[in-house]
Design an enzyme around this catalytic site. Structure first.
Site, PDB file in Angstrom:
ATOM      1  N   GLU A  48       0.802  -1.222   0.000  1.00  0.00           N
ATOM      2  CA  GLU A  48       0.000   0.000   0.000  1.00  0.00           C
ATOM      3  C   GLU A  48       0.833   1.269   0.000  1.00  0.00           C
ATOM      4  OE1 GLU A  48      -0.706  -2.680   1.543  1.00  0.00           O
ATOM      5  OE2 GLU A  48      -2.743  -3.169   0.932  1.00  0.00           O
TER       6      GLU A  48
ATOM      7  N   ARG B   5      13.008   1.107 -27.075  1.00  0.00           N
ATOM      8  CA  ARG B   5      12.701   1.194 -28.510  1.00  0.00           C
ATOM      9  C   ARG B   5      13.194   2.509 -29.134  1.00  0.00           C
ATOM     10  NH1 ARG B   5       8.344   3.301 -30.367  1.00  0.00           N
ATOM     11  NH2 ARG B   5       7.762   1.644 -31.778  1.00  0.00           N
TER      12      ARG B   5
ATOM     13  N   ASP C 215       6.300   7.758 -34.785  1.00  0.00           N
ATOM     14  CA  ASP C 215       5.388   7.264 -33.749  1.00  0.00           C
ATOM     15  C   ASP C 215       4.433   8.361 -33.295  1.00  0.00           C
ATOM     16  OD1 ASP C 215       6.483   4.799 -33.598  1.00  0.00           O
ATOM     17  OD2 ASP C 215       7.538   5.103 -31.711  1.00  0.00           O
TER      18      ASP C 215
END
Ligand code: ADE
Length: 236
Positions: free
Chosen positions: A116, A154, A169
């Protein structure tokens, strides 16, 4: 580039790091990814990494001891100091610009918290940059670390094989990507736009840019707003 990942669940990374572009980038030596298990730095027989929060309340909190020892150990694994990043929903929002920035680093050290919460002294003491991958809460920093690694690797030169592939992209020019088509020319009555079959490269480039602008206006007008605001402030 070297990427160190501090995590309680190194096995979670096996599949994403073992396929496709990430697999090839590792095999070709573009990126060296090293996983270190925070639990290996516990000193008690139960290998405990979390405890109840002081002041009460639900859930468990990650203790600072094992994480600090792990971090100090990892830092010494390579002479490069590296850029330390703590994955947390409280961090700065990750985007393509940040991915590009990180892709220029020689070493990243990603710290994936769990449970948490983290003891506040981890945030203060490690002096790490905090990054969030979006305004939602995940069960830990492992998936965010994978998202960051995928988007950063990438962008490394040669990672995609074709040098140009990441330039077009979505987001790289502040716009969504133009529509792409491949064979067949007609599929279920939907035809590839004539312009793409024309062989006129200048016209095709112009059409693609126009399409990118139109779909950004339609689907992500906030991106254009962001660009306008930045231009007005003289930023890029
Ligand atoms: N850990 C949990 N949720 C997260 C998020 N949205 N981004 C980064 N780390 C997280």
């Amino acid at each position: 580039m070297r990427v160190d990942i501090l995590t309680l669940f190194p096995e979670m990374f096996e599949s994403p790091l073992g396929h496709s572009i990430l697999k090839r980038a590792r095999e070709n030596g573009l990126v060296d990814i090293v996983l270190t298990n925070i639990r290996d730095f516990t000193k008690d027989t139960f290998r405990k990494v979390d405890d109840k929060p002081y002041g009460g309340g639900p859930g468990m909190v990650m203790m600072p001891g094992p994480l600090f020892d792990c971090f100090e150990h990892v830092q010494k694994l390579s002479p490069e100091k590296g850029r330390a990043i703590l994955l947390t929903p409280q961090g700065q929002k990750f985007d393509q610009k940040k991915a590009l920035e990180l892709s220029a680093e020689k070493r990243l050290i990603l710290i994936a918290g769990r449970y948490e919460g983290l003891d506040e002294r981890i945030r203060i003491g490690l002096d790490a940059e905090q990054i969030s991958i979006g305004d939602y809460v995940l069960s830990g920093g492992e998936l965010p670390a994978m998202v960051i690694i995928d988007s950063v690797v990438r962008l490394l030169p040669d990672a995609l094989g074709d040098e140009d592939s990441s330039k077009d992209d979505s987001f790289s020019a502040g716009l969504l990507e133009y529509p792409q088509y491949t064979r067949p020319e007609v599929f279920r009555d939907m035809k590839v736009p004539d312009i793409l079959l024309s062989g006129d490269h200048a016209k095709i480039a112009q059409w693609r840019r126009q399409q990118a602008i139109e779909r950004t206006k339609k689907w992500r007008p906030d991106l254009l707003e962001d660009n306008n605001n930045k231009n007005e402030r003289g930023e890029h």
